[in-house]
Design a protein around this motif. Structure first.
Motif, PDB file in Angstrom:
ATOM      1  N   ILE A  83      54.119  35.132  43.078  1.00  0.00           N
ATOM      2  CA  ILE A  83      53.700  33.941  42.314  1.00  0.00           C
ATOM      3  C   ILE A  83      52.247  34.152  41.913  1.00  0.00           C
ATOM      4  N   ASN A  84      52.030  34.344  40.630  1.00  0.00           N
ATOM      5  CA  ASN A  84      50.693  34.686  40.126  1.00  0.00           C
ATOM      6  C   ASN A  84      50.738  34.558  38.605  1.00  0.00           C
ATOM      7  N   PRO A  85      49.787  33.862  38.006  1.00  0.00           N
ATOM      8  CA  PRO A  85      49.810  33.750  36.536  1.00  0.00           C
ATOM      9  C   PRO A  85      49.547  35.083  35.839  1.00  0.00           C
ATOM     10  N   GLN A  86      48.947  36.041  36.565  1.00  0.00           N
ATOM     11  CA  GLN A  86      48.604  37.347  35.961  1.00  0.00           C
ATOM     12  C   GLN A  86      49.488  38.454  36.540  1.00  0.00           C
ATOM     13  N   VAL A  93      34.176  36.768  59.527  1.00  0.00           N
ATOM     14  CA  VAL A  93      35.064  37.281  58.474  1.00  0.00           C
ATOM     15  C   VAL A  93      35.047  38.809  58.534  1.00  0.00           C
ATOM     16  N   VAL A  94      36.057  39.399  57.883  1.00  0.00           N
ATOM     17  CA  VAL A  94      36.108  40.861  57.841  1.00  0.00           C
ATOM     18  C   VAL A  94      35.330  41.328  56.612  1.00  0.00           C
ATOM     19  N   TRP A  95      34.414  42.252  56.829  1.00  0.00           N
ATOM     20  CA  TRP A  95      33.650  42.809  55.718  1.00  0.00           C
ATOM     21  C   TRP A  95      34.227  44.165  55.309  1.00  0.00           C
ATOM     22  N   THR A 106      49.324  35.297  51.259  1.00  0.00           N
ATOM     23  CA  THR A 106      48.510  34.607  50.255  1.00  0.00           C
ATOM     24  C   THR A 106      47.127  35.237  50.093  1.00  0.00           C
ATOM     25  N   GLY A 107      46.570  35.022  48.895  1.00  0.00           N
ATOM     26  CA  GLY A 107      45.232  35.499  48.573  1.00  0.00           C
ATOM     27  C   GLY A 107      44.432  34.387  47.918  1.00  0.00           C
ATOM     28  N   ALA A 108      43.289  34.756  47.381  1.00  0.00           N
ATOM     29  CA  ALA A 108      42.328  33.773  46.879  1.00  0.00           C
ATOM     30  C   ALA A 108      42.912  32.841  45.812  1.00  0.00           C
ATOM     31  N   GLY A 109      43.885  33.336  45.022  1.00  0.00           N
ATOM     32  CA  GLY A 109      44.502  32.491  43.988  1.00  0.00           C
ATOM     33  C   GLY A 109      45.192  31.279  44.584  1.00  0.00           C
ATOM     34  N   MET A 110      45.590  31.378  45.845  1.00  0.00           N
ATOM     35  CA  MET A 110      46.240  30.250  46.531  1.00  0.00           C
ATOM     36  C   MET A 110      45.294  29.061  46.619  1.00  0.00           C
ATOM     37  N   ALA A 152      53.208  31.702  37.333  1.00  0.00           N
ATOM     38  CA  ALA A 152      52.760  30.308  37.376  1.00  0.00           C
ATOM     39  C   ALA A 152      51.711  30.222  38.469  1.00  0.00           C
ATOM     40  N   THR A 153      51.012  29.103  38.517  1.00  0.00           N
ATOM     41  CA  THR A 153      49.999  28.947  39.564  1.00  0.00           C
ATOM     42  C   THR A 153      50.663  28.415  40.843  1.00  0.00           C
ATOM     43  N   ALA A 154      49.934  28.558  41.945  1.00  0.00           N
ATOM     44  CA  ALA A 154      50.469  28.149  43.248  1.00  0.00           C
ATOM     45  C   ALA A 154      50.759  26.648  43.299  1.00  0.00           C
ATOM     46  N   PRO A 197      36.579  29.481  44.548  1.00  0.00           N
ATOM     47  CA  PRO A 197      36.673  30.566  43.571  1.00  0.00           C
ATOM     48  C   PRO A 197      37.420  31.794  44.115  1.00  0.00           C
ATOM     49  N   THR A 198      38.084  32.529  43.225  1.00  0.00           N
ATOM     50  CA  THR A 198      38.710  33.796  43.609  1.00  0.00           C
ATOM     51  C   THR A 198      37.604  34.859  43.648  1.00  0.00           C
ATOM     52  N   PHE A 199      37.990  36.110  43.875  1.00  0.00           N
ATOM     53  CA  PHE A 199      37.001  37.196  43.910  1.00  0.00           C
ATOM     54  C   PHE A 199      36.935  37.963  42.595  1.00  0.00           C
ATOM     55  N   ARG A 200      38.128  38.264  42.019  1.00  0.00           N
ATOM     56  CA  ARG A 200      38.139  39.228  40.913  1.00  0.00           C
ATOM     57  C   ARG A 200      38.459  38.634  39.550  1.00  0.00           C
ATOM     58  N   GLN A 256      44.895  36.262  53.389  1.00  0.00           N
ATOM     59  CA  GLN A 256      43.623  36.976  53.287  1.00  0.00           C
ATOM     60  C   GLN A 256      42.482  35.966  53.155  1.00  0.00           C
ATOM     61  N   ASN A 257      42.835  34.685  53.064  1.00  0.00           N
ATOM     62  CA  ASN A 257      41.817  33.660  52.841  1.00  0.00           C
ATOM     63  C   ASN A 257      41.135  33.267  54.149  1.00  0.00           C
ATOM     64  N   VAL A 258      39.869  32.907  54.017  1.00  0.00           N
ATOM     65  CA  VAL A 258      39.071  32.580  55.206  1.00  0.00           C
ATOM     66  C   VAL A 258      38.714  31.088  55.231  1.00  0.00           C
ATOM     67  N   LEU A 285      34.039  35.455  42.491  1.00  0.00           N
ATOM     68  CA  LEU A 285      32.767  35.668  43.210  1.00  0.00           C
ATOM     69  C   LEU A 285      32.185  37.044  42.935  1.00  0.00           C
ATOM     70  N   TRP A 286      33.069  38.053  42.845  1.00  0.00           N
ATOM     71  CA  TRP A 286      32.556  39.423  42.661  1.00  0.00           C
ATOM     72  C   TRP A 286      32.137  39.694  41.201  1.00  0.00           C
ATOM     73  N   SER A 287      32.320  38.697  40.309  1.00  0.00           N
ATOM     74  CA  SER A 287      31.743  38.844  38.965  1.00  0.00           C
ATOM     75  C   SER A 287      30.307  38.303  38.958  1.00  0.00           C
ATOM     76  N   ILE A 345      51.591  35.287  47.074  1.00  0.00           N
ATOM     77  CA  ILE A 345      51.031  34.214  46.243  1.00  0.00           C
ATOM     78  C   ILE A 345      49.523  34.401  46.040  1.00  0.00           C
ATOM     79  N   GLY A 346      49.118  34.521  44.766  1.00  0.00           N
ATOM     80  CA  GLY A 346      47.693  34.461  44.443  1.00  0.00           C
ATOM     81  C   GLY A 346      46.850  35.584  45.003  1.00  0.00           C
ATOM     82  N   THR A 347      47.405  36.793  45.029  1.00  0.00           N
ATOM     83  CA  THR A 347      46.565  37.933  45.417  1.00  0.00           C
ATOM     84  C   THR A 347      46.667  39.021  44.359  1.00  0.00           C
TER      85      THR A 347
HETATM   86  P1  OAD Z   1      41.432  38.310  44.033  1.00  0.00           P
HETATM   87  O1  OAD Z   1      40.316  37.509  43.489  1.00  0.00           O
HETATM   88  O2  OAD Z   1      41.320  39.780  44.006  1.00  0.00           O
HETATM   89  O3  OAD Z   1      42.767  37.936  43.270  1.00  0.00           O
HETATM   90  C1  OAD Z   1      43.159  36.611  43.043  1.00  0.00           C
HETATM   91  C2  OAD Z   1      44.520  36.627  42.390  1.00  0.00           C
HETATM   92  O4  OAD Z   1      44.951  35.285  42.280  1.00  0.00           O
HETATM   93  C3  OAD Z   1      44.539  37.231  40.976  1.00  0.00           C
HETATM   94  O5  OAD Z   1      45.633  38.122  40.858  1.00  0.00           O
HETATM   95  C4  OAD Z   1      44.749  36.003  40.077  1.00  0.00           C
HETATM   96  O6  OAD Z   1      45.520  36.304  38.911  1.00  0.00           O
HETATM   97  C5  OAD Z   1      45.491  35.074  40.988  1.00  0.00           C
HETATM   98  N1  OAD Z   1      45.302  33.643  40.707  1.00  0.00           N
HETATM   99  C6  OAD Z   1      44.224  33.032  40.142  1.00  0.00           C
HETATM  100  N2  OAD Z   1      44.415  31.705  40.097  1.00  0.00           N
HETATM  101  C7  OAD Z   1      45.632  31.476  40.655  1.00  0.00           C
HETATM  102  C8  OAD Z   1      46.394  30.291  40.919  1.00  0.00           C
HETATM  103  N3  OAD Z   1      45.919  29.084  40.618  1.00  0.00           N
HETATM  104  N4  OAD Z   1      47.619  30.429  41.501  1.00  0.00           N
HETATM  105  C9  OAD Z   1      48.100  31.656  41.819  1.00  0.00           C
HETATM  106  N5  OAD Z   1      47.429  32.799  41.594  1.00  0.00           N
HETATM  107  C10 OAD Z   1      46.205  32.707  41.034  1.00  0.00           C
HETATM  108  O7  OAD Z   1      41.697  37.769  45.527  1.00  0.00           O
HETATM  109  P2  OAD Z   1      42.471  38.484  46.726  1.00  0.00           P
HETATM  110  O8  OAD Z   1      43.625  39.280  46.257  1.00  0.00           O
HETATM  111  O9  OAD Z   1      42.722  37.422  47.736  1.00  0.00           O
HETATM  112  O10 OAD Z   1      38.187  40.294  51.075  1.00  0.00           O
HETATM  113  O11 OAD Z   1      41.348  39.456  47.269  1.00  0.00           O
HETATM  114  C11 OAD Z   1      41.600  40.190  48.420  1.00  0.00           C
HETATM  115  C12 OAD Z   1      40.320  40.368  49.210  1.00  0.00           C
HETATM  116  O12 OAD Z   1      39.301  40.916  48.377  1.00  0.00           O
HETATM  117  C13 OAD Z   1      39.706  39.072  49.721  1.00  0.00           C
HETATM  118  O13 OAD Z   1      40.279  38.612  50.921  1.00  0.00           O
HETATM  119  C14 OAD Z   1      38.276  39.451  49.914  1.00  0.00           C
HETATM  120  C15 OAD Z   1      38.046  40.214  48.633  1.00  0.00           C
HETATM  121  O14 OAD Z   1      37.031  41.129  48.636  1.00  0.00           O
HETATM  122  C16 OAD Z   1      37.076  40.357  51.782  1.00  0.00           C
HETATM  123  O15 OAD Z   1      36.089  39.677  51.541  1.00  0.00           O
HETATM  124  C17 OAD Z   1      37.145  41.350  52.904  1.00  0.00           C
END
Ligand code: OAD
Length: 258
Positions: A221-224, A167-169, A22-26, A238-240, A33-36, A102-104, A42-44, A195-197
């Motif tokens: 599983i990811n809307p994108q 956390v890992v930087w 799983t990733g931030a979308g989860m 679809a969303t998680a 908030p997600t990152f990208r 990958q979530n913290v 967050l990274w925007s 899911i959600g990465t």
């Molecule tokens: P990202 O923000 O890169 O990606 C989030 C993904 O979740 C995107 O592909 C979205 O389309 C998807 N998404 C958004 N909403 C969703 C929902 N409701 N259900 C399912 N999917 C959804 O996040 P990560 O891939 O987790 O690391 O990012 C990986 C790492 O980059 C993070 O752990 C963090 C970041 O920099 C560190 O800080 C070291």
């Protein structure tokens, strides 16, 4: 039942060992908030090189520490959603289901998932910068600001080094053992749910490829779309919080909305 859910059930019916990556979308539907994501990620809004590297911490420890304290507080203020609970419930459907995240934010544990491998560490595990000595989370509450303001990190009680989030930087090694364990798990898995990465941050992004090479089915599983989408056995757009409860119910283990 949606056609994606039907196909997922088909792929999973014969699976014994399953890994969920799983990733931030989860956590997005919990309010984390997600990152990208373009507008809300967050990274925007923040520059990761100013907040998520050891160099950034050395340059401005109070800024980095304060930002993570505010993330910690926000993560604590939200709770797991139906998708987190469905994933925990899904452990009953297979011989083994282990979450690699990958979530913290700790939301998988709070939803009741058994084993959770936290590849990028945890917001709840503070330690000192130089010696890695753990810092009692009980002291954090008094320091955590409501908004993300600067907070001077306290000193380690053992060696005096400043305290940092666990956390890992960028540019750092992942927790010892976590990558090896995750690698081993996906190699042994019959199916991997991704899911959600965004599948762009390595080494986590390599895990579905390792699984595919070992013959596992990979269900995304990811809307994108992501770089993984063309290679996935199934891309479920679809969303998680929508897909996972549907899947769990279809496999015969429904979760209540409570
Ligand atoms: P990202 O923000 O890169 O990606 C989030 C993904 O979740 C995107 O592909 C979205 O389309 C998807 N998404 C958004 N909403 C969703 C929902 N409701 N259900 C399912 N999917 C959804 O996040 P990560 O891939 O987790 O690391 O990012 C990986 C790492 O980059 C993070 O752990 C963090 C970041 O920099 C560190 O800080 C070291």
């Amino acid at each position: 039942m949606t056609s994606e859910c039907e196909r997922a059930v088909e792929l999973l019916r014969v699976a014994g060992r399953v890994t969920a990556l799983t990733g931030a979308g989860m956590s997005q539907e919990s309010g984390v908030p997600t990152f990208r994501d373009a507008l809300t990620g967050l990274w925007s809004q923040y520059d990761p090189m100013e907040l998520a590297t050891p160099e950034a911490y050395r340059r401005n420890p109070a800024r980095v520490f304060g930002w993570y304290l505010s993330r910690w507080r926000k993560a604590r203020a939200v709770g797991p959603h139906g998708g987190h609970r469905a994933l925990a419930e899904l452990e009953r459907a297979f011989e083994e289901l282990i979450v690699v995240t990958q979530n913290v934010d700790g939301l998988h544990r709070r939803a009741g998932s058994g084993e959770v491998i936290e590849l990028h560490g945890s917001l709840e595990a503070f330690r000192c910068f130089d010696g890695g000595h753990p810092y009692d989370i009980g002291h954090i509450e008094a320091l955590a600001p409501a908004a993300d303001s600067e907070v001077e990190p306290p000193a380690c009680e053992t060696c005096g080094s400043p305290i940092r989030p666990g956390v890992v930087w960028f540019g750092e090694m992942l927790p010892p053992g976590a990558v090896e364990r995750a690698w081993h798990l996906v190699q042994q898995s019959d199916a991997v749910l991704v899911i959600g990465t965004s599948s762009v941050v390595y080494p986590a992004a390599e895990l579905p490829n390792v699984a595919l090479a070992a013959g596992a089915k990979v269900i995304e599983i990811n809307p994108q779309e992501t770089p993984l989408t063309p290679r996935a056995s199934l891309a479920w757009h679809a969303t998680a919080a929508v897909a996972l409860p549907e899947l769990t119910a279809a496999l015969g283990f429904p979760v209540s909305d409570a």
